[in-house]
Motif scaffolding. Sequence first.
Motif, PDB file in Angstrom:
ATOM      1  N   ASP A 196       0.838  -1.197   0.000  1.00 17.27           N
ATOM      2  CA  ASP A 196       0.000   0.000   0.000  1.00 17.27           C
ATOM      3  C   ASP A 196       0.876   1.251   0.000  1.00 17.27           C
ATOM      4  OD1 ASP A 196      -2.106   1.750   0.177  1.00 17.27           O
ATOM      5  OD2 ASP A 196      -2.569   1.325   2.288  1.00 17.27           O
ATOM      6  N   PRO A 197       0.807   2.139  -0.971  1.00 16.47           N
ATOM      7  CA  PRO A 197      -0.077   2.089  -2.151  1.00 16.47           C
ATOM      8  C   PRO A 197       0.412   1.138  -3.235  1.00 16.47           C
ATOM      9  CG  PRO A 197       1.294   4.032  -2.261  1.00 16.47           C
ATOM     10  CD  PRO A 197       1.599   3.376  -0.944  1.00 16.47           C
ATOM     11  N   SER A 198       1.752   0.874  -3.230  1.00 13.01           N
ATOM     12  CA  SER A 198       2.309  -0.113  -4.152  1.00 13.01           C
ATOM     13  C   SER A 198       3.697  -0.490  -3.649  1.00 13.01           C
ATOM     14  CB  SER A 198       2.401   0.432  -5.575  1.00 13.01           C
ATOM     15  OG  SER A 198       3.417   1.410  -5.677  1.00 13.01           O
ATOM     16  N   PRO A 199       4.150  -1.723  -3.912  1.00 13.38           N
ATOM     17  CA  PRO A 199       5.488  -2.121  -3.458  1.00 13.38           C
ATOM     18  C   PRO A 199       6.594  -1.291  -4.099  1.00 13.38           C
ATOM     19  CG  PRO A 199       4.496  -3.809  -4.853  1.00 13.38           C
ATOM     20  CD  PRO A 199       3.424  -2.840  -4.536  1.00 13.38           C
ATOM     21  N   GLY A 200       6.419  -0.925  -5.377  1.00 11.95           N
ATOM     22  CA  GLY A 200       7.429  -0.115  -6.047  1.00 11.95           C
ATOM     23  C   GLY A 200       7.596   1.254  -5.408  1.00 11.95           C
ATOM     24  N   TYR A 201       6.484   1.854  -4.996  1.00 10.20           N
ATOM     25  CA  TYR A 201       6.547   3.158  -4.325  1.00 10.20           C
ATOM     26  C   TYR A 201       7.304   3.038  -3.009  1.00 10.20           C
ATOM     27  CZ  TYR A 201       5.060   7.264  -1.681  1.00 10.20           C
ATOM     28  OH  TYR A 201       5.048   8.407  -0.915  1.00 10.20           O
ATOM     29  N   ASN A 202       7.066   1.960  -2.272  1.00  8.51           N
ATOM     30  CA  ASN A 202       7.732   1.785  -0.976  1.00  8.51           C
ATOM     31  C   ASN A 202       9.207   1.437  -1.142  1.00  8.51           C
ATOM     32  OD1 ASN A 202       5.450   2.374   0.626  1.00  8.51           O
ATOM     33  ND2 ASN A 202       4.607   0.351   0.176  1.00  8.51           N
ATOM     34  N   ILE A 203       9.562   0.754  -2.233  1.00  9.05           N
ATOM     35  CA  ILE A 203      10.983   0.570  -2.562  1.00  9.05           C
ATOM     36  C   ILE A 203      11.638   1.933  -2.773  1.00  9.05           C
ATOM     37  CG2 ILE A 203      12.523  -0.083  -4.466  1.00  9.05           C
ATOM     38  CD1 ILE A 203      12.064  -2.572  -3.128  1.00  9.05           C
ATOM     39  N   GLU A 204      10.954   2.813  -3.507  1.00  9.23           N
ATOM     40  CA  GLU A 204      11.489   4.155  -3.783  1.00  9.23           C
ATOM     41  C   GLU A 204      11.735   4.926  -2.488  1.00  9.23           C
ATOM     42  OE1 GLU A 204      10.290   8.253  -6.213  1.00  9.23           O
ATOM     43  OE2 GLU A 204       8.882   6.570  -6.129  1.00  9.23           O
ATOM     44  N   GLN A 205      10.794   4.839  -1.543  1.00 11.68           N
ATOM     45  CA  GLN A 205      10.954   5.570  -0.281  1.00 11.68           C
ATOM     46  C   GLN A 205      12.096   4.992   0.554  1.00 11.68           C
ATOM     47  OE1 GLN A 205       9.223   8.354  -0.388  1.00 11.68           O
ATOM     48  NE2 GLN A 205       8.441   7.407  -2.265  1.00 11.68           N
ATOM     49  N   GLU A 206      12.236   3.659   0.562  1.00 13.76           N
ATOM     50  CA  GLU A 206      13.340   3.039   1.288  1.00 13.76           C
ATOM     51  C   GLU A 206      14.686   3.405   0.655  1.00 13.76           C
ATOM     52  OE1 GLU A 206      13.678   0.858   4.118  1.00 13.76           O
ATOM     53  OE2 GLU A 206      11.779   1.903   4.450  1.00 13.76           O
ATOM     54  N   ALA A 207      14.712   3.461  -0.670  1.00 11.35           N
ATOM     55  CA  ALA A 207      15.959   3.763  -1.379  1.00 11.35           C
ATOM     56  C   ALA A 207      16.493   5.142  -1.017  1.00 11.35           C
ATOM     57  CB  ALA A 207      15.736   3.667  -2.887  1.00 11.35           C
ATOM     58  N   LYS A 208      15.604   6.062  -0.679  1.00 14.37           N
ATOM     59  CA  LYS A 208      16.025   7.414  -0.293  1.00 14.37           C
ATOM     60  C   LYS A 208      16.834   7.404   1.000  1.00 14.37           C
ATOM     61  CE  LYS A 208      12.095   9.680  -2.552  1.00 14.37           C
ATOM     62  NZ  LYS A 208      10.844  10.437  -2.350  1.00 14.37           N
ATOM     63  N   LYS A 209      16.668   6.348   1.803  1.00 13.13           N
ATOM     64  CA  LYS A 209      17.392   6.240   3.077  1.00 13.13           C
ATOM     65  C   LYS A 209      18.723   5.496   2.905  1.00 13.13           C
ATOM     66  CE  LYS A 209      12.856   5.482   5.214  1.00 13.13           C
ATOM     67  NZ  LYS A 209      12.048   4.466   5.955  1.00 13.13           N
ATOM     68  N   GLY A 210      18.911   4.859   1.755  1.00 11.16           N
ATOM     69  CA  GLY A 210      20.112   4.061   1.538  1.00 11.16           C
ATOM     70  C   GLY A 210      21.358   4.910   1.400  1.00 11.16           C
ATOM     71  N   LYS A 211      22.482   4.407   1.925  1.00  7.87           N
ATOM     72  CA  LYS A 211      23.745   5.151   1.898  1.00  7.87           C
ATOM     73  C   LYS A 211      24.878   4.369   1.236  1.00  7.87           C
ATOM     74  CE  LYS A 211      22.856   7.937   6.058  1.00  7.87           C
ATOM     75  NZ  LYS A 211      21.435   7.579   6.185  1.00  7.87           N
ATOM     76  N   ARG A 212      24.649   3.077   1.009  1.00 14.75           N
ATOM     77  CA  ARG A 212      25.729   2.235   0.484  1.00 14.75           C
ATOM     78  C   ARG A 212      25.308   1.586  -0.825  1.00 14.75           C
ATOM     79  NH1 ARG A 212      28.675  -2.901   3.538  1.00 14.75           N
ATOM     80  NH2 ARG A 212      30.224  -3.279   1.894  1.00 14.75           N
ATOM     81  N   LEU A 213      26.140   1.764  -1.858  1.00 13.16           N
ATOM     82  CA  LEU A 213      25.870   1.163  -3.156  1.00 13.16           C
ATOM     83  C   LEU A 213      26.600  -0.173  -3.236  1.00 13.16           C
ATOM     84  CD1 LEU A 213      24.507   1.553  -5.928  1.00 13.16           C
ATOM     85  CD2 LEU A 213      26.655   2.560  -6.735  1.00 13.16           C
ATOM     86  N   LEU A 214      25.837  -1.244  -3.222  1.00 14.36           N
ATOM     87  CA  LEU A 214      26.393  -2.595  -3.254  1.00 14.36           C
ATOM     88  C   LEU A 214      26.587  -3.078  -4.687  1.00 14.36           C
ATOM     89  CD1 LEU A 214      24.088  -3.953  -0.450  1.00 14.36           C
ATOM     90  CD2 LEU A 214      26.524  -3.476  -0.227  1.00 14.36           C
ATOM     91  N   SER A 215      27.497  -3.999  -4.862  1.00 16.50           N
ATOM     92  CA  SER A 215      27.801  -4.518  -6.188  1.00 16.50           C
ATOM     93  C   SER A 215      26.709  -5.481  -6.654  1.00 16.50           C
ATOM     94  CB  SER A 215      29.152  -5.245  -6.158  1.00 16.50           C
ATOM     95  OG  SER A 215      29.425  -5.818  -7.418  1.00 16.50           O
ATOM     96  N   LEU A 216      26.114  -5.181  -7.833  1.00 13.73           N
ATOM     97  CA  LEU A 216      25.062  -6.010  -8.403  1.00 13.73           C
ATOM     98  C   LEU A 216      25.314  -6.190  -9.896  1.00 13.73           C
ATOM     99  CD1 LEU A 216      21.926  -4.403  -6.691  1.00 13.73           C
ATOM    100  CD2 LEU A 216      22.909  -6.632  -6.166  1.00 13.73           C
ATOM    101  N   PRO A 217      24.821  -7.272 -10.493  1.00 17.56           N
ATOM    102  CA  PRO A 217      25.014  -7.490 -11.935  1.00 17.56           C
ATOM    103  C   PRO A 217      24.397  -6.361 -12.759  1.00 17.56           C
ATOM    104  CG  PRO A 217      24.213  -9.485 -10.871  1.00 17.56           C
ATOM    105  CD  PRO A 217      24.103  -8.393  -9.851  1.00 17.56           C
ATOM    106  N   TYR A 218      25.092  -5.964 -13.783  1.00 19.58           N
ATOM    107  CA  TYR A 218      24.634  -4.918 -14.699  1.00 19.58           C
ATOM    108  C   TYR A 218      24.571  -5.548 -16.082  1.00 19.58           C
ATOM    109  CZ  TYR A 218      24.522  -0.301 -16.997  1.00 19.58           C
ATOM    110  OH  TYR A 218      24.176   0.810 -17.736  1.00 19.58           O
ATOM    111  N   THR A 219      23.356  -5.827 -16.558  1.00 22.32           N
ATOM    112  CA  THR A 219      23.218  -6.659 -17.764  1.00 22.32           C
ATOM    113  C   THR A 219      22.426  -5.950 -18.845  1.00 22.32           C
ATOM    114  OG1 THR A 219      23.143  -8.571 -16.267  1.00 22.32           O
ATOM    115  CG2 THR A 219      22.670  -8.966 -18.584  1.00 22.32           C
TER     116      THR A 219
END
Length: 365
Positions: A196-219
Motif C-alpha cells: 500500500d499504495p504499491s510495493p514499487g513506491y515503498n521501494i522508492e521511499q526506502e531507497a532514499k534512506k540508503g547510503k551504500r551502493l552494493l555490487s550487483l550485476p549490470y546486464t
Amino acid sequence: MPGKTRRGLSSPLKQLDRDYLALGLEGSANKLGAGVIKHSPDGSVTVMSNIRHTYITPPGEGFQPRDTAQHHRDWIIKVIQDAMKQAGIEMSALDCICYTKGPGMGAPLQSVAFVARTLSLLYKKPLVGVNHCVGHIEMGREITGAQNPIVLYVSGGNTQVIAYSQQRYRIFGETLDIAVGNCLDRFARVINLSNDPSPGYNIEQEAKKGKRLLSLPYTTKGMDVSLSGILTSTEAYTFDKNYRPIDTGEEGTFTPADLCFSLQETVFAMLVEITERAMAHIGSKEVLIVGGVGCNERLQEMMGIMAKERGGQVFATDERFCIDNGIMIAQAGLLSYRMGFQTALSKSTCTQRFRTDEVAVTWRA
C-alpha cells in the motif's frame, strides 16, 4: 482531476463537427479504472473523469489472477458509476466504449471485457479494443505535449524502449526476462514491504534512506536488458538476517534501505543506457516515460541528467496518468474510433500477449 489538456497535434484525424465522448475501462492487473474523455472540434482533449480502485494484498504477498479478477468484478459497477457521475453524462451520450484487450493477466482482463461487451449491447454503443501499452503512450503524449519522443515504457509487466515509425510503435529494446516493475515488486515482497499504495513506491521511499551502493550485476545486451539476475543477486544479500554479505565479495554490514538503493540505482542506470542508445540511433531529443514505474522520481532524475547532456528533455506524468487507468484506454480507443476502427462483438476477446508493434497507429502521420 478532470480538465483540459493541450491542443492536439496535426494528424490524419478529421476535423470534428461536435464533441466526441468515450468511456475507457482498464483492468489488466491489480488496478481497475474507468474514465471518460472528450475530444472537441477545436482540437482540445478534456479528461471528464478518471476513477481507479486498486486491489492491495498483505505485505509479502503478490496478487493472484483469480483473486484480482474477483476484485474487479466486485468493484467495476461502482467504479463505472463514479466515473459517469463525475463526468456528468449518461451512457447514451457516449460515442464508444473502450476496453483493454491486452496485454495483461488473463482473468482480470476477461472480467473487464465481459462488462464492456455487456454495456455495448445494453446501450447499443460501438466497442473498441485497446492495446494497453499504446494507451500509456497516447495518454503520455497528450498530457505532456511530447512531439515525437523515444518512449521508455516501464511497468509491472512491461519494459520496452519504443519509437514511432510508419504508423507503428516500434520496439527498439526490451527486457529479456522479467519487467522492471516485477523486479522491484518481488524484492519488496522479499523484505516484507507494504503493498500500500504499491510495493514499487515503498521501494522508492526506502531507497532514499540508503547510503551504500552494493555490487550487483549490470546486464545490458545491445538494446535489451536482463533483470532476473540482478533480482536473484539482491535477494542473496538477505539470506543473513543480520544483513552480512554471504558469498558476494562485499565487506561489512548494510541495511534493507541500502539494498533498495542499490537495486534501484543499478536497474535505472541500465534503462537510461538503452534509452540513450535509442535516442542516438534516431536523433531524438525527447524522452517520454510512461507506465507505473515512470512515477519514480529517481528514474525521472537520472533520465533528465542524461537527456540534458544530449541537449534534450524528459517528459513524464504524475500518478494519475502513469499508473494504469481508464482514461488512457479511452484516449487511445477514441483516437482509433475516429479513424473508423471498431471491434466486432465476435472479436471482442482479450489476450495476455499483445505486442505494442502489432497496432496500426493510423491517427499519426
